[in-house]
Write a protein that holds these residues in place. Structure first.
Motif, PDB file in Angstrom:
ATOM      1  N   GLU A 267       0.799  -1.228   0.000  1.00 52.43           N
ATOM      2  CA  GLU A 267       0.000   0.000   0.000  1.00 52.43           C
ATOM      3  C   GLU A 267       0.834   1.283   0.000  1.00 52.43           C
ATOM      4  O   GLU A 267       0.257   2.375  -0.092  1.00 52.43           O
ATOM      5  CB  GLU A 267      -0.925   0.006   1.226  1.00 52.43           C
ATOM      6  N   ASN A 268       2.158   1.165   0.116  1.00 51.66           N
ATOM      7  CA  ASN A 268       2.969   2.385   0.233  1.00 51.66           C
ATOM      8  C   ASN A 268       4.123   2.411  -0.763  1.00 51.66           C
ATOM      9  O   ASN A 268       5.200   2.926  -0.468  1.00 51.66           O
ATOM     10  CB  ASN A 268       3.489   2.562   1.664  1.00 51.66           C
ATOM     11  N   THR A 269       3.904   1.853  -1.944  1.00 53.01           N
ATOM     12  CA  THR A 269       4.933   1.925  -2.985  1.00 53.01           C
ATOM     13  C   THR A 269       5.033   3.355  -3.507  1.00 53.01           C
ATOM     14  O   THR A 269       4.154   4.196  -3.283  1.00 53.01           O
ATOM     15  CB  THR A 269       4.606   0.995  -4.156  1.00 53.01           C
ATOM     16  N   LEU A 270       6.094   3.618  -4.251  1.00 50.63           N
ATOM     17  CA  LEU A 270       6.244   4.936  -4.850  1.00 50.63           C
ATOM     18  C   LEU A 270       5.072   5.270  -5.770  1.00 50.63           C
ATOM     19  O   LEU A 270       4.586   6.400  -5.779  1.00 50.63           O
ATOM     20  CB  LEU A 270       7.570   5.000  -5.619  1.00 50.63           C
ATOM     21  N   GLY A 271       4.627   4.285  -6.529  1.00 48.83           N
ATOM     22  CA  GLY A 271       3.497   4.514  -7.419  1.00 48.83           C
ATOM     23  C   GLY A 271       2.225   4.845  -6.661  1.00 48.83           C
ATOM     24  O   GLY A 271       1.479   5.759  -7.039  1.00 48.83           O
ATOM     25  N   ARG A 272       1.958   4.115  -5.564  1.00 47.83           N
ATOM     26  CA  ARG A 272       0.756   4.365  -4.766  1.00 47.83           C
ATOM     27  C   ARG A 272       0.814   5.752  -4.121  1.00 47.83           C
ATOM     28  O   ARG A 272      -0.187   6.468  -4.060  1.00 47.83           O
ATOM     29  CB  ARG A 272       0.619   3.289  -3.692  1.00 47.83           C
ATOM     30  N   ILE A 273       1.981   6.113  -3.600  1.00 50.30           N
ATOM     31  CA  ILE A 273       2.115   7.415  -2.944  1.00 50.30           C
ATOM     32  C   ILE A 273       1.948   8.545  -3.956  1.00 50.30           C
ATOM     33  O   ILE A 273       1.248   9.526  -3.702  1.00 50.30           O
ATOM     34  CB  ILE A 273       3.474   7.508  -2.231  1.00 50.30           C
ATOM     35  N   ALA A 274       2.595   8.416  -5.111  1.00 52.42           N
ATOM     36  CA  ALA A 274       2.469   9.454  -6.134  1.00 52.42           C
ATOM     37  C   ALA A 274       1.012   9.622  -6.557  1.00 52.42           C
ATOM     38  O   ALA A 274       0.519  10.750  -6.711  1.00 52.42           O
ATOM     39  CB  ALA A 274       3.337   9.094  -7.334  1.00 52.42           C
ATOM     40  N   GLU A 275       0.308   8.518  -6.719  1.00 54.72           N
ATOM     41  CA  GLU A 275      -1.094   8.583  -7.128  1.00 54.72           C
ATOM     42  C   GLU A 275      -1.943   9.252  -6.058  1.00 54.72           C
ATOM     43  O   GLU A 275      -2.790  10.103  -6.350  1.00 54.72           O
ATOM     44  CB  GLU A 275      -1.614   7.175  -7.416  1.00 54.72           C
ATOM     45  N   ALA A 276      -1.716   8.886  -4.787  1.00 58.49           N
ATOM     46  CA  ALA A 276      -2.496   9.468  -3.689  1.00 58.49           C
ATOM     47  C   ALA A 276      -2.233  10.962  -3.540  1.00 58.49           C
ATOM     48  O   ALA A 276      -3.129  11.735  -3.186  1.00 58.49           O
ATOM     49  CB  ALA A 276      -2.172   8.743  -2.386  1.00 58.49           C
TER      50      ALA A 276
END
Length: 392
Positions: free
Chosen positions: A352-361
């Motif tokens: 839930e805290n990958t770079l992709g997930r963080i960037a999207e959030a």
């Protein structure tokens, strides 16, 4: 021969001992970068010149470039002369193409003395480099940047053959190649490819070898095989980052190389109705146990992650609470036994805290996220599961 970067590092035990005192730090898996490199090589079938600008996209310039050189990478590209100087002054054996401009005489001297490969797109800069090389009794190598439609920098493609021919005739100047940058527009990219190929054909007809032709950065590596030509310039892909969601469907399996870890600095109870962080961005709906992490937007966590970040604590994802401060992030520890000093994962390689997930959030591009990582935050590099290098 001892590696100039990894050979000067503390022992794995000494690195581990230093990490014990960190409040927050990045960990970079060099083996993941190596596997990404192998997959990219198989994908394109031509030479790779990794783009390592902006501190290797936040991953740390010198350890990354030293590792790549050890994996047979012969060229890298940077955006600033200072980056090229750091690489070459460290004794790393590879060609370094500097895309950045030159303004002062000491910069021209530095390019020639250090053997930097310099981008040129005006006759004035090329001639000044040649004059500097003559004065220093040395040679200088260049790539000519051709503007095929992006309209950022470069010699316009219709004027490029004349400039390339003139550059090739300068004493002490060696033309290594020509390159351009795509707009990443489906309507124009094919036109840009043909324009660069036409420039190369024209100069060959004039008896000038254009050298390596390069057009593809990460987007074209994934989506435009016709643009691979002689040399591709992947950046984010090397570190396991997909620039856009559509890139996940290209069949290229990459591994994120970076994680961000932190230690719980403080744990306290907050009663129902009490607010936390600036502007009271979070109000406790019940009595809660809350932890403070010494990591914040100075390290690169977007402020837009207020009340959104997911932190892995003891194998479970926990919600961040309130605003992201310059140096602090709060996390919900209700029901957890976590104590001060315990290590948690703020950015992970999966879940839930990958770079992709963080960037999207956060509403950011993943490019923007990694390029905001503070160089001052320590970085620990791993090979074969063991600490191999450290920057502080």
């Amino acid at each position: 021969m001892t590696d100039p970067v990894f050979g000067a590092q503390p022992s794995p035990a000494e690195i581990a001992a230093r990490v014990e005192g960190y409040g927050a730090w990045f960990e970079i898996d060099l083996d993941a970068i190596g596997r990404n490199l192998d997959r990219l090589r198989r994908r394109v079938g031509v030479e790779l010149m990794p783009c390592v600008k902006s501190n290797a996209y936040g991953h740390g310039l010198l350890p990354v470039v030293a590792y790549l050189a050890g994996q047979g990478v012969g060229r890298v590209m940077v955006a600033r002369l200072r980056e090229a100087e750091q690489i070459l002054d460290a004794g790393i054996r590879c060609r370094v193409l500097n895309m950045g401009p030159l303004f002062a005489a000491p910069q021209y001297d530095s390019v020639v003395r250090r053997g930097v490969v310099q981008t040129v797109y005006t006759r004035e800069v090329a001639e000044r480099l040649g004059e500097t090389a003559v004065r220093l009794d040395a040679a200088v190598s260049v790539f000519v940047k051709v503007d095929t439609g992006l309209r950022r920098i470069g010699v316009w493609h219709e004027e490029a053959p004349d400039l390339i021919e003139a550059v090739a005739k300068l004493p002490h100047v060696r033309l290594e190649g020509i390159f351009s940058t795509l707009t990443q527009s489906p309507e124009l990219d094919g036109v840009q490819l043909e324009r660069l190929l036409a420039v190369a054909r024209t100069v060959r007809q004039r008896g000038v070898e254009p050298g390596l032709r390069s057009l593809a950065s990460s987007n074209a590596v994934l989506h435009q095989p016709a643009a691979h030509l002689d040399l591709v310039r992947p950046g984010a892909l090397l570190f396991g980052l997909y620039p856009e969601r559509k890139d996940l469907a290209t069949g290229l399996d990459l591994e994120q190389a970076l994680v961000l870890k932190a230690r719980l600095e403080h744990v306290k109870a907050v009663e129902r109705g009490e607010s936390v962080t600036y502007w009271g961005r979070f109000v406790a709906p019940e009595r809660m146990r809350i932890g403070t992490l010494p990591v914040g937007f100075s390290d690169g966590i977007p402020r837009e992650m207020a009340n959104k970040a997911r932190v892995l604590v003891g194998g479970c994802y926990r919600q961040s609470l309130g605003s992201v401060s310059l140096n602090h992030l709060l996390v919900d520890l209700t029901g957890s036994e976590a104590r001060p000093g315990e290590v948690v994962e703020v950015i992970g390689r999966r879940g839930e805290n990958t770079l992709g997930r963080i960037a999207e959030a956060a509403g950011w591009m993943v490019y923007s996220l990694v390029n905001h990582f503070a160089p001052s935050t320590p970085r620990v590099y791993y090979r074969n599961g063991a600490p191999a290098a450290l920057t502080e």
